[in-house]
Design a protein around this motif. Structure first.
Motif, mmCIF file in Angstrom:
data_model
loop_
_atom_site.group_PDB
_atom_site.id
_atom_site.type_symbol
_atom_site.label_atom_id
_atom_site.label_comp_id
_atom_site.label_asym_id
_atom_site.label_seq_id
_atom_site.Cartn_x
_atom_site.Cartn_y
_atom_site.Cartn_z
ATOM 1 N N ARG A 170 0.602 -1.207 0.110
ATOM 2 C CA ARG A 170 -0.023 0.196 -0.128
ATOM 3 C C ARG A 170 0.830 1.670 -0.295
ATOM 4 N NH1 ARG A 170 -3.294 -3.663 1.763
ATOM 5 N NH2 ARG A 170 -5.854 -3.515 1.198
ATOM 6 N N ASP A 171 1.310 1.029 0.799
ATOM 7 C CA ASP A 171 2.378 2.399 0.745
ATOM 8 C C ASP A 171 3.600 2.553 -0.627
ATOM 9 O OD1 ASP A 171 4.433 4.518 1.834
ATOM 10 O OD2 ASP A 171 5.629 3.537 2.364
ATOM 11 N N ILE A 172 3.980 1.326 -1.322
ATOM 12 C CA ILE A 172 4.809 1.497 -2.584
ATOM 13 C C ILE A 172 3.831 2.619 -3.612
ATOM 14 C CG2 ILE A 172 5.720 0.281 -4.636
ATOM 15 C CD1 ILE A 172 6.704 -1.013 -2.272
ATOM 16 N N ARG A 173 2.615 1.663 -3.457
ATOM 17 C CA ARG A 173 1.507 2.172 -4.357
ATOM 18 C C ARG A 173 1.045 3.598 -4.436
ATOM 19 N NH1 ARG A 173 -4.560 -0.534 -3.227
ATOM 20 N NH2 ARG A 173 -4.782 1.217 -1.598
ATOM 21 N N HIS A 174 1.083 4.311 -3.009
ATOM 22 C CA HIS A 174 1.102 5.900 -3.034
ATOM 23 C C HIS A 174 2.081 6.267 -3.297
ATOM 24 C CE1 HIS A 174 -0.579 9.016 -0.244
ATOM 25 N NE2 HIS A 174 -1.756 8.173 -1.104
ATOM 26 N N GLN A 175 3.564 5.836 -4.017
ATOM 27 C CA GLN A 175 4.583 6.179 -4.447
ATOM 28 C C GLN A 175 5.050 5.082 -5.430
ATOM 29 O OE1 GLN A 175 7.148 6.966 -1.534
ATOM 30 N NE2 GLN A 175 6.843 5.647 -0.193
ATOM 31 N N LYS A 176 4.297 4.921 -6.415
ATOM 32 C CA LYS A 176 4.529 4.272 -7.254
ATOM 33 C C LYS A 176 5.214 4.593 -8.660
ATOM 34 C CE LYS A 176 0.474 3.045 -8.399
ATOM 35 N NZ LYS A 176 -0.702 3.919 -8.530
ATOM 36 N N SER A 177 5.884 6.249 -8.192
ATOM 37 C CA SER A 177 7.051 6.476 -9.406
ATOM 38 C C SER A 177 8.343 6.554 -8.517
ATOM 39 C CB SER A 177 6.555 7.764 -10.017
ATOM 40 O OG SER A 177 6.569 8.282 -9.273
ATOM 41 N N ARG A 178 8.861 6.942 -7.849
ATOM 42 C CA ARG A 178 10.093 6.792 -7.005
ATOM 43 C C ARG A 178 10.249 5.695 -7.158
ATOM 44 N NH1 ARG A 178 12.228 8.979 -1.858
ATOM 45 N NH2 ARG A 178 10.021 8.649 -0.165
ATOM 46 N N PHE A 179 8.836 4.528 -7.335
ATOM 47 C CA PHE A 179 9.391 3.150 -6.536
ATOM 48 C C PHE A 179 9.905 2.429 -7.645
ATOM 49 C CE2 PHE A 179 8.482 -1.472 -6.113
ATOM 50 C CZ PHE A 179 9.108 -1.517 -5.035
ATOM 51 N N ILE A 180 9.205 2.504 -8.957
ATOM 52 C CA ILE A 180 9.637 2.557 -10.093
ATOM 53 C C ILE A 180 10.966 2.588 -10.843
ATOM 54 C CG2 ILE A 180 8.411 1.870 -12.507
ATOM 55 C CD1 ILE A 180 5.600 1.415 -11.000
ATOM 56 N N GLN A 181 11.123 3.712 -10.676
ATOM 57 C CA GLN A 181 12.301 4.750 -10.756
ATOM 58 C C GLN A 181 13.267 4.023 -10.488
ATOM 59 O OE1 GLN A 181 12.105 8.679 -10.700
ATOM 60 N NE2 GLN A 181 10.209 8.853 -11.786
ATOM 61 N N THR A 182 12.863 3.921 -9.091
ATOM 62 C CA THR A 182 14.151 2.598 -8.545
ATOM 63 C C THR A 182 14.510 1.485 -9.110
ATOM 64 O OG1 THR A 182 14.191 4.034 -6.811
ATOM 65 C CG2 THR A 182 15.583 2.424 -6.283
ATOM 66 N N CYS A 183 13.357 1.068 -9.160
ATOM 67 C CA CYS A 183 13.585 -0.358 -9.287
ATOM 68 C C CYS A 183 14.322 -0.558 -11.279
ATOM 69 C CB CYS A 183 12.426 -0.928 -9.307
ATOM 70 S SG CYS A 183 11.615 -1.929 -8.056
ATOM 71 N N LEU A 184 13.905 0.143 -12.457
ATOM 72 C CA LEU A 184 14.173 0.302 -12.985
ATOM 73 C C LEU A 184 16.275 0.519 -13.152
ATOM 74 C CD1 LEU A 184 12.152 2.188 -15.673
ATOM 75 C CD2 LEU A 184 12.571 0.261 -15.767
ATOM 76 N N GLY A 185 16.617 1.471 -12.750
ATOM 77 C CA GLY A 185 17.881 2.183 -12.869
ATOM 78 C C GLY A 185 18.601 1.177 -11.874
ATOM 79 N N LEU A 186 18.149 0.425 -10.657
ATOM 80 C CA LEU A 186 18.788 -1.341 -10.219
ATOM 81 C C LEU A 186 18.438 -2.145 -11.004
ATOM 82 C CD1 LEU A 186 17.254 -0.708 -6.395
ATOM 83 C CD2 LEU A 186 19.372 -1.200 -7.112
ATOM 84 N N GLY A 187 17.494 -2.407 -12.281
ATOM 85 C CA GLY A 187 17.693 -3.456 -12.988
ATOM 86 C C GLY A 187 18.293 -3.080 -13.942
ATOM 87 N N LEU A 188 18.286 -1.892 -14.449
ATOM 88 C CA LEU A 188 20.017 -1.928 -15.925
ATOM 89 C C LEU A 188 21.462 -2.264 -14.791
ATOM 90 C CD1 LEU A 188 19.152 1.171 -16.858
ATOM 91 C CD2 LEU A 188 18.669 -0.786 -17.818
ATOM 92 N N LEU A 189 21.391 -1.821 -13.618
ATOM 93 C CA LEU A 189 22.564 -2.142 -12.822
ATOM 94 C C LEU A 189 23.066 -4.069 -12.188
ATOM 95 C CD1 LEU A 189 23.099 -0.215 -9.780
ATOM 96 C CD2 LEU A 189 24.689 -0.766 -11.600
ATOM 97 N N LEU A 190 21.176 -4.794 -12.579
ATOM 98 C CA LEU A 190 21.411 -5.937 -12.336
ATOM 99 C C LEU A 190 21.510 -6.800 -13.808
ATOM 100 C CD1 LEU A 190 18.825 -6.880 -9.514
ATOM 101 C CD2 LEU A 190 21.259 -6.644 -9.531
ATOM 102 N N GLY A 191 21.050 -5.851 -14.620
ATOM 103 C CA GLY A 191 21.314 -6.498 -15.829
ATOM 104 C C GLY A 191 22.605 -6.936 -16.646
#
Ligand SMILES: Nc1ncnc2c1ncn2[C@@H]1O[C@H](COP(=O)(O)OP(=O)(O)O)[C@@H](O)[C@H]1O
Ligand SMILES: [Mg+2]
Lengths: 232, 400
Positions: free
Chosen positions: B6-27
Motif C-alpha cells: 500500500r505504501d508503494i502504491r502510494h509512491q509508485k513512480s519513485r519506486f518504479i524508477q528505482t527498480c528500473l535503475g537497479l534493473g539496469l545495474l543487475l542486467g
C-alpha cells in the motif's frame, strides 16, 4: 471498578537546572462511561498527563491503574507489554494529522482491528460499519489527503474506537475544526462514553466545549488547580 | 492488509524508477557473468569439438592455442604405433586476416585430415569437405554463402558447408580446409623467395670440395625439398582405445625427444587458467563493484523511504502495532525492490542478448547465485531502515 486510577502521578523531564516538573502529584479516578475534560494553559502538563496514562511517557513517580491492571508504579513495571495494553485497552485521538497517508479511510480503521488479531474480512466489515455510523459511508475509500478536517478527525475517532477500548485519550481533538465540526465531534465523544461505557479523557483549550463534560480538571504548572462537576 | 504494497502504491513512480535503475545495474551484472561463460565456451570450443585425449605439441611449448608449436606431420605415424592409441591426426591452426568487400576479415583456419579428428563437428548447412583440395567449410558468422568462392594463398576455395557458433579462443569464426590445403596456405612463400633460397643452396653445394658439380646439382632439389618441407603441423591429436591408460601413453611419448604430450585437461587448464583468468578476474571485480553499488542504492532508498515514514511508524507504534509488522513493512519493500529489479534486469538481458558481438551464455546456476546475492543485499540494505524504525518513539506521533 474505575477505568483509570492515578495516584501522585509525577513526571519530571531533565535533571539539575534543566529540570521541568511537567506533572506534579496528580491524583484522581475516572469511572467507565465518564467524559472528562482537561483544561489549562499551554505548558501546564495536559499532554503529559495523557501520555503517561497512554504508556507513551514513563512517569517519574506515582501509580497508574488501567482497567484493574497496574501500568505504572514509580515507572513502568519491568516486562510490561506496553504495546499490548495500548492496542487492547487504549484508543488515541489527536489533531487531524495522524492518519496513515497511504491507507484509505477504511484501511486506517482496519489496521487497529488487525493489530488485535481480526482477519482482514471481519476487520473490513466492522470498519465500514463504524465509519458509516460516524457519517463517513461516502468516504470509505478516500485517502486522508482527500478528507476534510472533520472527516479526518472522525476517521481517527473510528480508529480509536475500533477495539472498544476501556479508555480513550484525546488531545485537542477539536483544535483543527470549526465550531460546527468541533461540536459534532464533542457530541460524538459524549455518545460514545455512554454507549460503549468507555472512560474518555479530552484535553482542550476550547471554552466552547466545556458544557459537554461530566467533570473538568484545570491544570496549571503541572498541578490540578480546579475540579468542577457538571450536573446532567 | 499488506502495508508494504500500500505504501508503494502510494509512491509508485519513485519506486518504479528505482527498480528500473537497479534493473539496469543487475542486467549488467548478469551480462558480465554471461560474457565470462561465453569466453569460457569460446576458449574451449575447438578443444571440445576435437575431443582428443592427447595433444602432442612441440617440446617446451604450451601449443597449439596458447603458444606456437610446430612439429612434423609424420610424427602422427609414430604416435599411431604407440600401444593404446586408437586414432591420431595432425592438425594445423592459423589466423587469417584478409580483406573482403573492402573490409578487414578475420578468421581462424583449421587444417584437418579428411576422415581424421578435429574437423567441423556439425555441419548446419551444405556438406562436409569431400575433395582433398579447394573446398572449405566456414562458420555461418562469416556470412559467406554456400557455393561462393574465397581466395586464400592465391587459390580460390569453394564454400561447401556451414558450421554454427564455432569460434577460436580469440572469438574469431572458424573455417576448415584439408590439412594439405592448410599447409599450402601457411607455407606459401612468394616465388622469388623460393628461387633465391634455392640459388643460395646450389651455390653453397657447388663450393663443397667433396661434391662434383654434377652431384651438387642433383642434390640441390633433394635438400631443398627436405629443409623446405611443408609437411608441418601444429599438433597431432590422439584418441585412446577404451581401457588404455592415458598416463602411460603420455609418459611414453614424453620420453621421445622434441615432443610434449598434453592431455585434454592440460589444454583446458592452459586455455582457461592462463588465457582467460585475467578476464575472469576483471569481470568478477566489476560484478562485485556493481553489486556493492546496488546494495548502497537499495539501502539509501529504503532508508529515505523509512525517514519519510517516521511519523507513520510512530503512529503504528502508538496504536500498538507489533514490531514484526513494522519490520515486515520495510523488509518487504526492500525485497520487492530487489526482486522486481532482478526481473527487469533479466528481461532486458534476454531481449538484448542476440545483439552482443560475442557469445555469452546465461547459466542457471549463475542466475540463481545472483538472485541469492540480491536477496541477501536487500535484507542487509533494509537493516539500516529497520534500525531507524525501531528507534522511533510512539510519542513522535503526538507532536503537532
Ligand atoms: N519531551 C519533553 N522533554 C522535556 N520537557 C518536556 C517534554 N515534553 C513536555 N515537556 C515540558 O513539560 C511541560 C508540560 O508540557 P505539556 O504536557 O506538553 O503541556 P501542555 O500539553 O499542557 O501544553 C512543558 O514545560 C514542556 O516544555
Ligand atoms: Mg499539549
Amino acid at each position: 471498578m474505575y477505568a483509570v486510577q492515578i495516584e501522585n502521578l509525577t513526571k519530571i523531564y531533565g535533571s539539575g537546572h534543566t529540570e521541568v516538573v511537567a506533572l506534579a502529584d496528580a491524583t484522581f479516578d475516572v469511572a467507565p462511561g465518564e467524559l472528562v475534560g482537561i483544561l489549562g494553559p499551554s505548558g501546564s502538563g495536559k499532554t503529559t498527563l495523557l501520555t503517561t496514562i497512554g504508556l507513551v511517557t514513563e512517569p517519574t513517580r506515582g501509580r497508574v491503574v488501567l482497567d484493574g491492571e497496574v501500568i505504572a508504579e514509580d515507572g513502568w513495571p519491568p516486562g510490561l507489554d506496553l504495546k499490548r495494553i495500548r492496542r487492547e485497552k487504549l484508543g488515541f485521538i489527536f489533531q487531524a494529522h495522524n492518519l496513515i497517508p497511504f491507507l484509505s479511510a477504511v484501511e486506517n480503521v482496519m489496521i487497529a482491528l488487525e493489530n488485535n488479531g481480526f482477519g482482514a474480512k471481519e476487520a473490513r466489515t466492522r470498519s465500514i460499519e463504524l465509519l458509516e455510523s460516524l457519517g463517513l459511508g461516502h468516504r470509505l475509500n478516500h485517502y486522508p489527503a482527500l478528507l476534510s478536517g472533520g472527516e479526518s478527525q472522525r476517521t481517527a475517532i473510528a480508529r480509536a474506537l475500533a477495539n472498544q477500548p476501556r479508555v480513550i485519550l484525546a488531545d485537542e481533538p477539536t483544535a483543527a475544526l470549526d465550531t460546527e465540526n468541533g461540536k459534532n465531534v464533542m457530541g460524538l465523544l459524549k455518545k460514545l462514553a455512554v454507549e460503549n461505557n468507555s472512560a474518555i479523557l479530552v484535553v482542550t483549550h476550547d471554552q466552547r466545549m466545556v458544557e459537554g463534560f461530566d467533570r473538568i480538571f484545570t491544570f496549571s504548572d503541572g498541578r490540578i488547580v480546579n475540579e468542577t462537576r457538571n450536573n446532567v | 492488509m499488506n502495508l508494504a504494497l500500500r505504501d508503494i502504491r502510494h509512491q509508485k513512480s519513485r519506486f518504479i524508477q528505482t527498480c528500473l535503475g537497479l534493473g539496469l545495474l543487475l542486467g549488467v551484472v548478469m551480462s558480465m557473468s554471461g560474457i565470462y561463460r561465453g569466453l569460457f565456451t569460446d576458449a574451449t570450443g575447438i578443444l571440445n569439438a576435437t575431443a582428443a585425449d592427447l595433444w602432442v605439441v612441440q617440446q617446451d611449448t604450451s601449443g597449439p592455442f596458447a603458444a606456437t608449436s610446430r612439429i612434423p606431420e609424420e610424427i602422427k605415424y609414430r604416435i599411431r604405433a604407440v600401444p593404446g592409441v586408437a586414432q591420431a591426426s595432425a592438425l594445423s591452426f592459423q589466423n587469417i586476416q584478409s580483406e573482403r568487400h573492402g573490409a578487414p576479415f578475420r578468421f581462424f583456419l583449421v587444417g584437418y585430415e579428411l576422415g581424421g579428428m578435429g574437423g567441423p563437428p556439425i555441419i548446419v548447412a551444405g556438406r562436409p569437405i569431400r575433395q582433398k583440395h579447394y573446398e572449405i567449410v566456414v562458420d555461418r558468422a562469416m556470412k559467406i554463402g554456400l557455393g561462393e568462392q574465397l581466395q586464400l594463398g592465391g587459390d580460390d576455395y569453394t564454400i561447401v558447408g556451414h558450421t554454427a557458433k564455432m569460434v577460436s579462443s580469440a572469438g574469431d569464426p572458424v573455417a576448415y580446409v584439408t590439412l594439405a590445403d592448410a599447409q599450402k596456405i601457411q607455407f606459401k612463400d612468394d616465388n622469388n623467395a623460393i628461387r633465391n633460397s634455392r640459388e643460395k643452396l646450389a651455390s653453397q653445394l657447388e663450393r663443397l670440395p667433396v661434391l662434383s658439380p654434377n652431384q651438387a646439382s642433383q642434390l640441390t632439389p633433394q635438400i631443398a625439398k627436405i629443409v623446405g618441407s611443408t609437411h608441418i603441423a601444429n599438433t597431432v591429436v590422439a584418441r585412446l582405445s577404451p581401457g588404455a591408460d592415458l598416463a602411460e601413453v603420455q609418459d611414453r611419448i614424453s620420453r621421445w625427444n622434441h615432443y610434449r604430450p598434453l592431455t585434454g585437461k592440460d589444454q583446458e587448464h592452459i586455455l582457461t587458467e592462463g588465457m582467460i583468468k585475467k578476464a575472469k578476474m576483471q569481470l568478477g571485480m566489476f560484478r562485485g563493484i556493481l553489486l556493492v553499488i546496488s546494495g548502497v542504492i537499495i539501502s539509501l532508498i529504503i532508508y529515505t523511504m523509512t525517514l519519510d515514514k517516521l511519523r507513520v511508524i510512530a503512529t503504528l507504534k502508538l496504536i500498538g502495532t507489533r514490531n514484526r509488522v513494522i519490520v515486515g513493512l520495510i523488509l518487504q519493500q526492500s525485497l520487492l525492490m530487489g526482486v522486481i529489479a532482478y526481473v527487469i534486469g533479466f528481461v532486458l538481458i534476454a531481449l538484448t542478448r542476440d545483439k552482443f558481438p560475442r557469445r555469452w551464455d546465461l547459466v542457471a546456476i549463475d542466475l540463481q547465485l545472483l538472485f541469492g546475492i540480491v536477496i541477501l543485499i536487500c535484507i542487509g540494505a533494509s537493516l539500516v531502515g529497520i534500525r531507524k524504525a525501531m528507534r522511533v518513539e510512539p510519542a513522535e506521533a503526538l507532536g503537532g
